[in-house]
Design a protein around this motif. Structure first.
Motif, PDB file in Angstrom:
ATOM      1  N   ILE A  58      14.575  -2.944  -7.427  1.00  0.00           N
ATOM      2  CA  ILE A  58      14.506  -4.380  -7.176  1.00  0.00           C
ATOM      3  C   ILE A  58      13.314  -4.995  -7.904  1.00  0.00           C
ATOM      4  CG2 ILE A  58      14.194  -6.178  -5.426  1.00  0.00           C
ATOM      5  CD1 ILE A  58      16.913  -4.916  -5.198  1.00  0.00           C
ATOM      6  N   LYS A  59      12.126  -4.388  -7.738  1.00  0.00           N
ATOM      7  CA  LYS A  59      10.918  -4.951  -8.342  1.00  0.00           C
ATOM      8  C   LYS A  59       9.952  -3.842  -8.718  1.00  0.00           C
ATOM      9  CE  LYS A  59       8.447  -8.601  -9.500  1.00  0.00           C
ATOM     10  NZ  LYS A  59       8.909  -9.558 -10.535  1.00  0.00           N
ATOM     11  N   CYS A  60       9.453  -3.895  -9.968  1.00  0.00           N
ATOM     12  CA  CYS A  60       8.486  -2.922 -10.481  1.00  0.00           C
ATOM     13  C   CYS A  60       7.091  -3.548 -10.527  1.00  0.00           C
ATOM     14  CB  CYS A  60       8.850  -2.480 -11.899  1.00  0.00           C
ATOM     15  SG  CYS A  60      10.213  -1.340 -12.014  1.00  0.00           S
ATOM     16  N   VAL A  61       6.121  -2.817 -10.024  1.00  0.00           N
ATOM     17  CA  VAL A  61       4.719  -3.214 -10.128  1.00  0.00           C
ATOM     18  C   VAL A  61       3.989  -2.189 -10.989  1.00  0.00           C
ATOM     19  CG1 VAL A  61       2.553  -3.440  -8.834  1.00  0.00           C
ATOM     20  CG2 VAL A  61       4.651  -4.485  -7.962  1.00  0.00           C
ATOM     21  N   LEU A  62       3.139  -2.679 -11.884  1.00  0.00           N
ATOM     22  CA  LEU A  62       2.325  -1.829 -12.753  1.00  0.00           C
ATOM     23  C   LEU A  62       0.873  -1.866 -12.289  1.00  0.00           C
ATOM     24  CD1 LEU A  62       3.718  -2.975 -16.236  1.00  0.00           C
ATOM     25  CD2 LEU A  62       4.430  -0.988 -14.888  1.00  0.00           C
ATOM     26  N   VAL A  63       0.227  -0.713 -12.338  1.00  0.00           N
ATOM     27  CA  VAL A  63      -1.162  -0.568 -11.908  1.00  0.00           C
ATOM     28  C   VAL A  63      -2.004  -0.213 -13.130  1.00  0.00           C
ATOM     29  CG1 VAL A  63      -2.759   0.577 -10.334  1.00  0.00           C
ATOM     30  CG2 VAL A  63      -0.372   0.207  -9.644  1.00  0.00           C
ATOM     31  N   PRO A  64      -2.769  -1.164 -13.680  1.00  0.00           N
ATOM     32  CA  PRO A  64      -3.519  -0.899 -14.915  1.00  0.00           C
ATOM     33  C   PRO A  64      -4.711   0.054 -14.731  1.00  0.00           C
ATOM     34  CG  PRO A  64      -3.095  -3.237 -14.662  1.00  0.00           C
ATOM     35  CD  PRO A  64      -2.774  -2.587 -13.350  1.00  0.00           C
ATOM     36  N   HIS A  65      -5.308   0.050 -13.549  1.00  0.00           N
ATOM     37  CA  HIS A  65      -6.483   0.883 -13.303  1.00  0.00           C
ATOM     38  C   HIS A  65      -6.199   1.800 -12.109  1.00  0.00           C
ATOM     39  CE1 HIS A  65      -9.062  -1.612 -15.934  1.00  0.00           C
ATOM     40  NE2 HIS A  65      -8.320  -2.607 -15.483  1.00  0.00           N
ATOM     41  N   GLY A  66      -6.500   3.066 -12.215  1.00  0.00           N
ATOM     42  CA  GLY A  66      -6.271   3.988 -11.111  1.00  0.00           C
ATOM     43  C   GLY A  66      -4.849   4.493 -11.095  1.00  0.00           C
ATOM     44  N   HIS A  67      -4.394   4.866  -9.916  1.00  0.00           N
ATOM     45  CA  HIS A  67      -3.084   5.512  -9.778  1.00  0.00           C
ATOM     46  C   HIS A  67      -2.118   4.592  -9.045  1.00  0.00           C
ATOM     47  CE1 HIS A  67      -4.758   9.307 -11.195  1.00  0.00           C
ATOM     48  NE2 HIS A  67      -5.770   9.123 -10.345  1.00  0.00           N
ATOM     49  N   ALA A  68      -0.852   4.617  -9.485  1.00  0.00           N
ATOM     50  CA  ALA A  68       0.182   3.809  -8.833  1.00  0.00           C
ATOM     51  C   ALA A  68       0.580   4.431  -7.504  1.00  0.00           C
ATOM     52  CB  ALA A  68       1.392   3.697  -9.745  1.00  0.00           C
TER      53      ALA A  68
END
Length: 382
Positions: free
Chosen positions: A372-382
């Motif tokens: 449904i929805k993807c979130v990206l984590v630029p710093h650290g771990h998803a």
């Protein structure tokens, strides 16, 4: 910094780019903590939007922590956590003074259409997007909203775009207590339009899509009735019959031009003539009752759309549409989230580190793994 870059139709990758800098005294540089992939980004990915340049960074849904401020910035300081509207607005022009921040004439002066937008094509100003470790935010005293310390990033991330867009879609429908609302599209914007319709007093909400897992998600998340248009033959007649033969009071188009793109639309897009198949608009016009309201929040482009305007005129319909004036809705929607009336982060199904952005794009575009929805984590771990 590491940032997603466009490499041509259907190709993106994460690579090194220069860190953003203060270019104007009203800028801030933001360390991005969360960013998301939007359905509108798929139009760019698939090469359907004019002047999308190789090497540009996508991403207009993001938030983060202020890293550096320009000398004229008065309301923000280093360390402040903010969520940023997707439309860039100056706060001073004719339109911004009327809270029509989606139409700002200073952030995109080369266009008589929308305001500047982060991470879209150069037709919206050529601003770099937030699918990166850092991003420059112009007019920093105008758009960004400070996030309360007791709220998590993912609770408020979607104040950047899709939650206000869904809410504005319901608001433009002028929903009256007890009315029936049909929402075309069970993507994130459609889901928030459904939730917002309930907040505005709808008596019945019906969601239309053709992907089974999205329909199931809508039933569970937004508590709506659902219709799979591939299973009912004439979807307009089916919906009108569900509404007692007269039609719905309000229809909301949360689809816009086809993100996948038919062969014809891909060809037109490559020729820079893409405007979008108006299927959902025409279904809305045909489904709504006489004297009803049609709200259009799905993204379409110029120069043309084959819309059944004659039927709309003869039925006495009110059609309203706009890119979302995000900033005007952010404080109120923040309170809806805080009070538990909207679980904004509840639509997140996938999280990836920024390095996996290309994989995330293709999973989202191909609707794999019930995404449904993807979130990206630029710093650290998803």
């Amino acid at each position: 910094m590491r940032a997603l870059t466009y490499q041509g139709p259907y190709r993106v990758r994460v690579e090194n780019k220069p860190d953003p800098t203060i270019e104007h005294p009203q800028d801030v540089v933001l360390k991005v903590t969360r960013t998301a992939i939007c359905g509108s980004d798929l139009h760019l990915l698939h090469g359907l939007i004019a002047d999308t340049r190789v090497g540009c960074t996508f991403g207009h849904e993001f938030m983060g922590v202020v890293e550096e401020t320009g000398r004229e910035v008065k309301t923000l300081r280093k360390g402040d956590r903010v969520v940023v509207p997707f439309n860039i607005s100056c706060g001073m022009c004719f339109y911004c003074q009327r809270s029509l921040t989606a139409l700002c004439e200073n952030s995109n002066p080369c266009s008589d259409l929308a305001s500047g937008v982060y991470g879209y094509s150069h037709t919206t100003g050529g601003f770099e997007g937030g699918q990166a470790e850092y991003v420059r935010v112009p007019y920093a005293d105008v758009g960004p909203l400070k996030v309360p310390e007791d709220m998590e990033d993912e609770e408020v991330l979607f104040l950047s775009d899709i939650l206000p867009t869904g809410y504005q879609g319901a608001e433009m429908g002028e929903i009256q207590a007890g009315e029936t609302v049909v929402v075309f599209g069970c993507g994130p914007v459609g889901l928030f339009a459904m939730k917002s319709a309930w907040l505005m007093g709808a008596g019945r909400v019906i969601a239309v899509d053709h992907i089974p897992y999205r329909l199931t998600f809508a039933e569970q998340y937004a508590k709506v009735e659902t219709v799979n248009f591939k299973e009912v033959g004439d979807v307009v007649m089916h919906l009108r019959e569900m509404c007692g033969g007269r039609g719905a009071d309000v229809c909301i188009d949360a689809v816009g031009m086809e993100a996948e793109g038919s062969t014809m639309h891909k060809m037109l897009g490559l020729a820079k003539l893409e405007a979008g198949a108006p299927t959902a608009i025409n279904w809305s016009i045909d489904t709504v009752r006489k004297g009803g309201n049609v709200s259009i929040i799905g993204v379409y482009g110029p120069p043309w759309n084959l819309i059944n305007i004659g039927t709309a005129m003869n039925k006495g319909l009110t059609l309203r549409m706009n890119q979302c004036n995000v900033r005007r809705y952010m404080p109120r929607l923040l309170e809806h989230i805080r009070e538990g009336r909207i679980d904004a982060k509840g639509i997140i199904t996938h999280r990836f580190p920024l390095e996996d952005a290309a994989h995330a794009y293709h999973l989202f575009a191909q609707k794999r793994d019930n995404c449904i929805k993807c979130v990206l984590v630029p710093h650290g771990h998803a």
